[in-house]
Design an enzyme around this catalytic site. Structure first.
Site, PDB file in Angstrom:
ATOM      1  CG  HIS A   1       4.330  -1.967  -4.556  1.00  0.00           C
ATOM      2  ND1 HIS A   1       3.198  -2.750  -4.629  1.00  0.00           N
ATOM      3  CD2 HIS A   1       5.343  -2.768  -4.965  1.00  0.00           C
ATOM      4  CE1 HIS A   1       3.517  -3.960  -5.054  1.00  0.00           C
ATOM      5  NE2 HIS A   1       4.808  -4.006  -5.262  1.00  0.00           N
TER       6      HIS A   1
ATOM      7  N   GLY B   1      -5.252  -9.041   3.265  1.00  0.00           N
ATOM      8  CA  GLY B   1      -5.923  -8.132   2.341  1.00  0.00           C
ATOM      9  C   GLY B   1      -5.235  -7.964   1.011  1.00  0.00           C
TER      10      GLY B   1
ATOM     11  CG  ASN C   1      -1.861  -1.196   1.209  1.00  0.00           C
ATOM     12  OD1 ASN C   1      -2.039  -1.851   0.175  1.00  0.00           O
ATOM     13  ND2 ASN C   1      -2.428  -1.518   2.362  1.00  0.00           N
TER      14      ASN C   1
HETATM   15  C1  LIG Z   1      -0.709  -7.347 -12.938  1.00  0.00           C
HETATM   16  C2  LIG Z   1       0.397  -8.363 -12.711  1.00  0.00           C
HETATM   17  C3  LIG Z   1       0.152  -9.606 -13.495  1.00  0.00           C
HETATM   18  N1  LIG Z   1       1.678  -7.735 -13.131  1.00  0.00           N
HETATM   19  C4  LIG Z   1       2.759  -7.869 -12.359  1.00  0.00           C
HETATM   20  O1  LIG Z   1       2.801  -8.553 -11.352  1.00  0.00           O
HETATM   21  C5  LIG Z   1       3.937  -7.085 -12.831  1.00  0.00           C
HETATM   22  C6  LIG Z   1       4.678  -7.864 -13.929  1.00  0.00           C
HETATM   23  C7  LIG Z   1       5.244  -9.126 -13.454  1.00  0.00           C
HETATM   24  C8  LIG Z   1       6.430  -9.267 -12.806  1.00  0.00           C
HETATM   25  N2  LIG Z   1       6.605 -10.607 -12.506  1.00  0.00           N
HETATM   26  C9  LIG Z   1       5.547 -11.314 -12.956  1.00  0.00           C
HETATM   27  C10 LIG Z   1       5.252 -12.698 -12.861  1.00  0.00           C
HETATM   28  C11 LIG Z   1       4.071 -13.147 -13.399  1.00  0.00           C
HETATM   29  C12 LIG Z   1       3.196 -12.203 -14.031  1.00  0.00           C
HETATM   30  C13 LIG Z   1       3.491 -10.822 -14.087  1.00  0.00           C
HETATM   31  C14 LIG Z   1       4.663 -10.388 -13.556  1.00  0.00           C
HETATM   32  N3  LIG Z   1       4.807  -6.757 -11.706  1.00  0.00           N
HETATM   33  C15 LIG Z   1       5.571  -5.629 -11.816  1.00  0.00           C
HETATM   34  O2  LIG Z   1       5.604  -4.903 -12.791  1.00  0.00           O
HETATM   35  C16 LIG Z   1       6.444  -5.310 -10.604  1.00  0.00           C
HETATM   36  C17 LIG Z   1       5.970  -4.002  -9.904  1.00  0.00           C
HETATM   37  C18 LIG Z   1       4.621  -4.163  -9.354  1.00  0.00           C
HETATM   38  C19 LIG Z   1       4.246  -2.936  -8.499  1.00  0.00           C
HETATM   39  C20 LIG Z   1       3.284  -2.027  -9.223  1.00  0.00           C
HETATM   40  N4  LIG Z   1       2.781  -0.981  -8.314  1.00  0.00           N
HETATM   41  C21 LIG Z   1       1.734  -1.107  -7.524  1.00  0.00           C
HETATM   42  N5  LIG Z   1       1.334  -0.112  -6.650  1.00  0.00           N
HETATM   43  C22 LIG Z   1       2.077   1.139  -6.587  1.00  0.00           C
HETATM   44  C23 LIG Z   1       1.396   2.149  -7.406  1.00  0.00           C
HETATM   45  C24 LIG Z   1      -0.014   2.428  -6.936  1.00  0.00           C
HETATM   46  O3  LIG Z   1      -0.441   1.943  -5.887  1.00  0.00           O
HETATM   47  O4  LIG Z   1      -0.670   3.172  -7.656  1.00  0.00           O
HETATM   48  S1  LIG Z   1       0.845  -2.594  -7.556  1.00  0.00           S
HETATM   49  C25 LIG Z   1      -0.658  -2.248  -6.721  1.00  0.00           C
HETATM   50  O5  LIG Z   1      -1.528  -3.239  -7.151  1.00  0.00           O
HETATM   51  C26 LIG Z   1      -1.476  -4.339  -6.248  1.00  0.00           C
HETATM   52  C27 LIG Z   1      -2.884  -4.556  -5.829  1.00  0.00           C
HETATM   53  O6  LIG Z   1      -2.957  -5.731  -5.168  1.00  0.00           O
HETATM   54  P1  LIG Z   1      -3.724  -5.821  -3.756  1.00  0.00           P
HETATM   55  O7  LIG Z   1      -3.136  -4.836  -2.806  1.00  0.00           O
HETATM   56  O8  LIG Z   1      -3.737  -7.249  -3.413  1.00  0.00           O
HETATM   57  O9  LIG Z   1      -5.211  -5.282  -4.102  1.00  0.00           O
HETATM   58  P2  LIG Z   1      -6.355  -6.014  -4.958  1.00  0.00           P
HETATM   59  O10 LIG Z   1      -7.388  -4.985  -5.221  1.00  0.00           O
HETATM   60  O11 LIG Z   1      -5.773  -6.762  -6.100  1.00  0.00           O
HETATM   61  O12 LIG Z   1      -6.948  -7.122  -3.928  1.00  0.00           O
HETATM   62  C28 LIG Z   1      -7.554  -6.693  -2.728  1.00  0.00           C
HETATM   63  C29 LIG Z   1      -7.764  -7.957  -1.897  1.00  0.00           C
HETATM   64  O13 LIG Z   1      -8.312  -7.547  -0.638  1.00  0.00           O
HETATM   65  C30 LIG Z   1      -9.421  -8.369  -0.340  1.00  0.00           C
HETATM   66  N6  LIG Z   1     -10.349  -7.539   0.464  1.00  0.00           N
HETATM   67  C31 LIG Z   1     -11.242  -6.594   0.009  1.00  0.00           C
HETATM   68  N7  LIG Z   1     -11.883  -6.033   1.076  1.00  0.00           N
HETATM   69  C32 LIG Z   1     -11.363  -6.618   2.201  1.00  0.00           C
HETATM   70  C33 LIG Z   1     -11.626  -6.470   3.601  1.00  0.00           C
HETATM   71  N8  LIG Z   1     -12.525  -5.610   4.069  1.00  0.00           N
HETATM   72  N9  LIG Z   1     -10.910  -7.237   4.464  1.00  0.00           N
HETATM   73  C34 LIG Z   1      -9.988  -8.156   4.006  1.00  0.00           C
HETATM   74  N10 LIG Z   1      -9.681  -8.331   2.676  1.00  0.00           N
HETATM   75  C35 LIG Z   1     -10.380  -7.581   1.807  1.00  0.00           C
HETATM   76  C36 LIG Z   1     -10.018  -8.795  -1.678  1.00  0.00           C
HETATM   77  O14 LIG Z   1     -10.687 -10.019  -1.516  1.00  0.00           O
HETATM   78  C37 LIG Z   1      -8.750  -8.944  -2.538  1.00  0.00           C
HETATM   79  O15 LIG Z   1      -8.224 -10.260  -2.429  1.00  0.00           O
HETATM   80  C38 LIG Z   1      -0.673  -3.928  -5.048  1.00  0.00           C
HETATM   81  O16 LIG Z   1       0.610  -4.498  -5.156  1.00  0.00           O
HETATM   82  C39 LIG Z   1      -0.595  -2.407  -5.212  1.00  0.00           C
HETATM   83  O17 LIG Z   1       0.576  -1.883  -4.656  1.00  0.00           O
HETATM   84  N11 LIG Z   1       7.782  -5.035 -11.013  1.00  0.00           N
HETATM   85  C40 LIG Z   1       8.567  -6.029 -11.490  1.00  0.00           C
HETATM   86  O18 LIG Z   1       8.178  -7.171 -11.607  1.00  0.00           O
HETATM   87  O19 LIG Z   1       9.852  -5.596 -11.773  1.00  0.00           O
HETATM   88  C41 LIG Z   1      10.732  -6.639 -12.255  1.00  0.00           C
HETATM   89  C42 LIG Z   1      11.502  -7.188 -11.090  1.00  0.00           C
HETATM   90  C43 LIG Z   1      10.921  -7.586  -9.888  1.00  0.00           C
HETATM   91  C44 LIG Z   1      11.701  -8.132  -8.860  1.00  0.00           C
HETATM   92  C45 LIG Z   1      12.999  -8.277  -8.987  1.00  0.00           C
HETATM   93  C46 LIG Z   1      13.565  -7.860 -10.220  1.00  0.00           C
HETATM   94  C47 LIG Z   1      12.789  -7.325 -11.262  1.00  0.00           C
END
Ligand SMILES: CC(C)NC(=O)[C@H](Cc1c[nH]c2ccccc12)NC(=O)[C@H](CCCC/N=C(/NCCC(=O)O)S[C@H]1O[C@H](COP(=O)(O)OP(=O)(O)OC[C@H]2O[C@@H](n3cnc4c(N)ncnc43)[C@H](O)[C@@H]2O)[C@@H](O)[C@H]1O)NC(=O)OCc1ccccc1
Length: 221
Positions: free
Chosen positions: A105, A171, A88
């Site tokens: 992040h 979360g 977050n």
């Molecule tokens: C979309 C995805 C497929 N793409 C990626 O993962 C990419 C590409 C990738 C890399 N490796 C891979 C492997 C496989 C596939 C793809 C990739 N990753 C990257 O580009 C990363 C960079 C990723 C970071 C991007 N920036 C963010 N945020 C900052 C900005 C901003 O915030 O604006 S990501 C952003 O989205 C992500 C969202 O996820 P969640 O927080 O989980 O939120 P979401 O809405 O998805 O889910 C909410 C959950 O809460 C639950 N919930 C809801 N209400 C409640 C409630 N009330 N109580 C409890 N739980 C609850 C829901 O059920 C749900 O499960 C967070 O990480 C958040 O920070 N960089 C990178 O890989 O660089 C190279 C590298 C890495 C390491 C070492 C060397 C080289």
């Protein structure tokens, strides 16, 4: 007892901050390629600043909830050594009193110069004409990690997770890497606390489902 907690948007939902992927999540209103990539920032910096200015304003109006507070209390316990690794960019963990927080992040409260890498505290509203206080170039961006960029402190995070007795993910949908893959590095017991099963729920030893404000305080006591 070494405890590492990974948090995602779901822990801040009940504080009024939207998630990304749920119904009405941020990515249903914005294309992440436009607002959360360096390429998108290059194309339209004003659009990206508007996106983060709106989130910064929402965050300023929000308050930590019972889940943030429970983790802040756990940090105070003498028997446990807690580190929060958060995806977050909000500062609700710190506003709840947590001190050992790693923002992998980035943060909404940080500004970064894309030219000289200088960092400073972000004003509430940023725009493309803002000059870097050190090199005076208009290359100011939010200090957040965009898609395609390497998250902060990955080496330290990997070491902490590998050395943990308990790794708990709270979360998070486990859709974004490398955060979603940290459970594989965990050296001890693993626990998922989420509203519903995440994409990596089968990688965890145990899981509890429900709203964070209920299941996190229950887990902490
Ligand atoms: C979309 C995805 C497929 N793409 C990626 O993962 C990419 C590409 C990738 C890399 N490796 C891979 C492997 C496989 C596939 C793809 C990739 N990753 C990257 O580009 C990363 C960079 C990723 C970071 C991007 N920036 C963010 N945020 C900052 C900005 C901003 O915030 O604006 S990501 C952003 O989205 C992500 C969202 O996820 P969640 O927080 O989980 O939120 P979401 O809405 O998805 O889910 C909410 C959950 O809460 C639950 N919930 C809801 N209400 C409640 C409630 N009330 N109580 C409890 N739980 C609850 C829901 O059920 C749900 O499960 C967070 O990480 C958040 O920070 N960089 C990178 O890989 O660089 C190279 C590298 C890495 C390491 C070492 C060397 C080289």
């Amino acid at each position: 007892m070494e405890i590492v907690v990974l948090t995602g948007a779901g822990i801040s939902t009940e504080s009024g901050l939207g998630t990304f992927r749920d119904a009405d999540g941020l990515w249903t209103h914005y294309d992440l390629n436009d607002v959360a990539t360096a390429e998108g920032f290059g194309r339209d910096p004003a659009l990206v600043h508007d996106f983060y200015n709106a989130r910064r304003a929402n965050c300023a109006d929000a308050a930590p909830n019972a889940a943030h507070n429970a983790l802040a209390n756990l940090e105070k316990s003498a028997t446990h050594n807690l580190t929060i690794v958060t995806q977050n960019v909000d500062d609700l963990h710190e506003r709840a009193g947590s001190r050992t927080v790693i923002h992998m992040h980035g943060t909404l409260t940080g500004a970064l110069c894309a030219a000289c890498q200088h960092r400073w505290r972000a004003p509430l509203v940023m725009d493309p004409t803002d000059l870097c206080p050190r090199c005076a170039t208009p290359a100011t961006r939010p200090d957040v990690v965009w898609f395609g960029e390497i998250p902060y402190q990955m080496d330290r995070i990997s070491e902490l997770v590998a050395a943990s007795d308990i790794f708990a993910a709270i979360g998070t949908s486990a859709e974004v890497y490398p955060a979603a893959g940290l459970v594989e590095l965990a050296g001890g017991e693993t626990l998922e606390l989420n509203l519903e099963p995440s994409a990596r729920t089968n990688s965890f030893d145990r899981r509890r489902f429900g709203p964070a404000t209920e299941i996190v305080p229950e887990w902490v006591v």
